[in-house]
Design a protein around this motif. Structure first.
Motif, short mmCIF file in Angstrom:
data_model
loop_
_atom_site.label_atom_id
_atom_site.label_comp_id
_atom_site.label_asym_id
_atom_site.label_seq_id
_atom_site.Cartn_x
_atom_site.Cartn_y
_atom_site.Cartn_z
N ALA A 14 -14.16 23.41 -0.42
CA ALA A 14 -14.16 23.81 -1.87
C ALA A 14 -15.36 24.84 -1.89
O ALA A 14 -16.42 25.02 -1.23
CB ALA A 14 -14.64 22.63 -2.95
N GLY A 15 -15.04 26.06 -2.47
CA GLY A 15 -15.77 27.16 -2.54
C GLY A 15 -15.70 28.13 -1.55
O GLY A 15 -16.53 29.40 -1.51
N GLU A 16 -14.94 27.68 -0.45
CA GLU A 16 -15.03 28.45 0.67
C GLU A 16 -13.71 28.97 1.16
O GLU A 16 -12.61 28.39 0.68
CB GLU A 16 -15.49 27.85 1.78
CG GLU A 16 -16.82 27.23 1.86
CD GLU A 16 -17.29 26.66 3.24
OE1 GLU A 16 -16.82 26.80 3.89
OE2 GLU A 16 -18.38 25.85 3.09
N GLU A 68 -22.10 26.62 -5.59
CA GLU A 68 -21.94 26.17 -6.78
C GLU A 68 -20.75 25.72 -6.93
O GLU A 68 -20.28 24.50 -7.59
CB GLU A 68 -22.20 27.26 -7.75
CG GLU A 68 -23.75 27.65 -8.09
CD GLU A 68 -23.85 28.92 -8.73
OE1 GLU A 68 -25.25 29.14 -9.30
OE2 GLU A 68 -23.01 29.76 -8.93
N GLN A 69 -19.56 26.56 -6.44
CA GLN A 69 -18.31 25.86 -6.46
C GLN A 69 -17.96 24.71 -5.85
O GLN A 69 -17.17 23.77 -6.28
CB GLN A 69 -17.24 27.08 -6.18
CG GLN A 69 -17.26 28.24 -7.14
CD GLN A 69 -16.49 29.24 -6.58
OE1 GLN A 69 -16.34 29.69 -5.54
NE2 GLN A 69 -16.01 30.10 -7.57
N LEU A 74 -17.17 18.82 -5.82
CA LEU A 74 -17.57 17.33 -5.57
C LEU A 74 -17.94 16.65 -6.66
O LEU A 74 -17.65 15.34 -6.64
CB LEU A 74 -18.96 17.60 -4.70
CG LEU A 74 -18.56 18.05 -3.36
CD1 LEU A 74 -19.93 18.14 -2.36
CD2 LEU A 74 -17.98 16.75 -2.51
N GLU A 75 -18.45 17.05 -7.86
CA GLU A 75 -18.82 16.30 -9.07
C GLU A 75 -17.46 16.55 -10.14
O GLU A 75 -17.76 15.68 -11.07
CB GLU A 75 -20.01 17.13 -9.71
CG GLU A 75 -21.36 16.86 -9.09
CD GLU A 75 -21.91 15.50 -9.29
OE1 GLU A 75 -21.42 14.81 -9.95
OE2 GLU A 75 -22.79 15.23 -8.28
N HIS A 76 -16.39 17.01 -9.63
CA HIS A 76 -15.14 16.88 -10.47
C HIS A 76 -15.84 17.88 -11.67
O HIS A 76 -15.19 17.42 -12.89
CB HIS A 76 -14.76 15.55 -10.78
CG HIS A 76 -13.99 15.12 -9.73
ND1 HIS A 76 -13.32 13.90 -9.57
CD2 HIS A 76 -14.14 15.38 -8.29
CE1 HIS A 76 -12.96 13.47 -8.17
NE2 HIS A 76 -13.32 14.61 -7.51
N ALA A 77 -16.55 18.76 -11.84
CA ALA A 77 -17.00 19.29 -12.84
C ALA A 77 -16.55 20.79 -12.82
O ALA A 77 -16.30 21.36 -12.00
CB ALA A 77 -18.54 19.56 -12.60
#
Ligand SMILES: *Cc1c(COP(=O)(O)O)cnc(C)c1O
Length: 398
Positions: A14-16, A68-69, A74-77
Motif C-alpha cells: 500500500a502506498g508504494e 501516509e497512504q 492499514l487503518e482502513h481509513a
C-alpha cells in the motif's frame, strides 16, 4: 491499491508502486524541500488542495505521502496525515479541535506528555479539562456533557495497559455531539481499527511498533478525508511539525513487516508473561493476552493481536530491582520507548508519576493501584528468542 488485500500485502504494497520513470521497485527517498511549480500554484496553503502537485515539503512530500497512504490502508481509513512525532500528531489534532471555553474529556491515564499538556497548556488556553477513568463507562458517560467537544482516549493505555471499550466510548461521545480520538500506539493497526469501531480519529506514535526498529521518530493521524484535510492544511502547515522524508522512508521500510513482527511480539510476550506470572519475585503481571488481565473479555473482543507490551510489579523493593536490572540486563535494554525489535524495560514508580503527571481522585487512584500498585516495570517484549530474554531476566532478579 486493491481494496481486497489483506494485512501483510497492504503493509508491503500500500502506498508504494514502482517509480514510473526509473522502474525502481522500492520507494524513492525525496529529500527536496521545494518542488518546481507552475505559475498557477497558490503561495498560501489556504488555497492548497489534495489534488495540487507537491509545492513545499512542510505541506506534503512524495516519500511522506507514500507512508501516509500505507498507514491509511492499514487503518482502513480514507486518509492520514504524518507528523514529526506522536506528540506533534496529538498537538496538531488539539490545535484543530479546541477553542477557548470548550470542554474536553481525556482519559485520566495517557501518554505522560499528553497528560502534562492537558494539565498545563490546555488549561492555560482556557479549556475545561475533565479527566476520567475511561475504562469505567459510567464515569465516562457522566463526564461527557453536551458542552463536550472532544474526547481523547488511549487503549491499551500507557503505562497501565488498561483498556477502553472504543465502540461504547464512540457512542457516548457522539450522543453528546463530541468527536472521539483514540491513541492506538500500543495496539497498532493490526490489533484494533478504532475507526471501524466508531472513532473519528486514530493517532499513532510511528516511533514505536510501526517503525519498529527504534531509529526514527514519527506520528500520524488517520480518519475521514473531510477531517484529515483541515489538519493537513492548517495544523501541519502552521505548527510546522512536518515529518522528515528520511524518517518517513525508514518508517515505510519498518511498516512493511509490521504484521509479521506483531505476530512474533505477541507470541514472545505471552511466553514471557507466563514465565513472569510463575516467578516467585513477581507480584502481578498485566498483559491483555492473559486470562488474569482485569479486562480479558474486552481484550479478546477488541484486540486481534495482544501486542508485545506487558507490565509487572515485584514483591520486593521496585527501585532496588530497577537498579539491579539497569546493571545486570544484557539482552534487554533498560530504556524508555517501546515497540522496537529490541526488548526494552523501564521502571515507573507510582508515587513519582502521580505527583508529576497523573492527578487522580480517590476512585481513579484505586483503579491505578489495581493495575500498578506501588510501581511497575513496563516491558516492551522484543523479537529476540524468548528463552534468551527469560534467561536475561532470571540472572537479573534480586
Ligand atoms: C510514545 C507515545 C506517544 C508519543 O509519541 P512520540 O513519537 O514519542 O512523540 C504518544 N502516545 C503513546 C501511547 C506513546 O507510547
Amino acid at each position: 491499491m486493491e481494496t481486497s488485500w489483506h494485512d501483510h500485502t497492504l503493509a508491503i504494497h500500500a502506498g508504494e508502486a514502482p517509480d514510473p520513470v526509473t522502474g525502481a521497485s522500492s520507494p524513492n527517498l525525496v529529500m527536496s524541500t521545494t518542488f518546481a511549480a507552475g505559475a498557477d500554484i497558490a503561495f498560501s496553503a489556504e488555497a492548497a488542495s489534495q489534488e495540487m502537485p507537491f509545492v513545499y515539503t512542510r505541506w506534503g512530500n512524495p516519500t511522506v505521502r507514500q507512508l501516509e497512504q500505507k498507514i491509511a490502508a492499514l487503518e482502513h481509513a480514507p486518509d492520514a496525515v504524518a507528523l514529526a512525532s506522536g506528540m506533534a500528531a496529538f498537538f496538531a489534532l488539539a490545535m484543530q479541535l479546541i477553542r477557548s471555553g470548550d470542554r474536553v474529556v481525556l482519559s485520566d491515564v495517557t501518554y505522560a506528555a499528553v497528560s502534562e499538556t492537558a494539565n498545563e497548556w490546555l488549561v492555560n488556553l482556557g479549556l475545561e479539562v475533565v479527566r476520567v477513568d475511561a475504562s469505567d463507562l459510567d464515569a465516562l458517560r457522566r463526564a461527557v456533557t453536551p458542552q463536550t467537544k472532544w474526547v481523547h482516549i488511549e487503549t491499551p493505555c500507557n503505562p497501565l495497559l488498561r483498556l477502553t471499550d472504543i465502540k461504547e466510548a464512540a457512542q457516548i461521545a457522539h450522543r453528546a455531539g463530541a468527536v472521539l480520538s483514540v491513541d492506538s500506539t500500543f495496539a497498532t493497526s493490526l490489533a484494533t481499527r478504532p475507526l471501524e469501531l466508531g472513532a473519528d480519529y486514530v493517532i499513532h506514535s510511528l516511533t514505536k511498533y510501526i517503525c519498529g526498529h527504534g531509529d526514527a521518530l514519527g506520528g500520524v493521524i488517520a480518519g475521514s478525508a473531510e477531517l484529515i484535510e483541515p489538519i493537513r492544511r492548517k495544523s501541519l502547515i502552521r505548527t510546522g511539525g512536518a515529518l522528515s522524508p528520511f524518517n518517513a522512508w525508514l518508517i515505510l521500510r519498518g511498516a512493511a513487516t509490521l504484521p509479521l513482527r506483531m505476530k512474533q511480539h505477541e507470541a514472545n510476550a505471552l511466553q514471557i508473561a507466563r514465565y513472569l506470572e510463575g516467578h516467585p519475585a513477581v507480584k502481578r503481571v498485566i498483559y491483555p493476552g492473559l486470562a488474569s488481565h482485569p479486562q480479558y473479555e474486552l481484550a479478546k473482543r477488541q484486540m486481534h493481536n495482544f501486542s508485545g507490551m506487558l507490565t509487572f510489579e515485584v514483591k520486593g523493593d521496585g527501585i532496588a530491582q530497577a537498579y539491579r536490572f539497569a546493571e545486570k540486563l544484557r539482552v534487554i535494554h533498560y530504556a524508555v520507548s517501546l515497540g522496537h525489535h529490541r526488548s526494552l524495560l523501564f521502571y515507573l514508580p507510582s508515587q513519582a508519576l502521580l505527583a508529576t503527571t497523573f492527578h487522580l481522585d480517590a476512585a481513579q487512584l484505586a483503579s491505578w493501584k489495581k493495575f500498578a500498585g506501588e510501581g511497575i516495570f513496563r516491558f516492551s517484549v522484543g523479537l529476540e528468542d524468548p528463552e534468551d530474554v527469560i534467561a536475561d531476566l532470571e540472572q537479573s532478579f534480586l
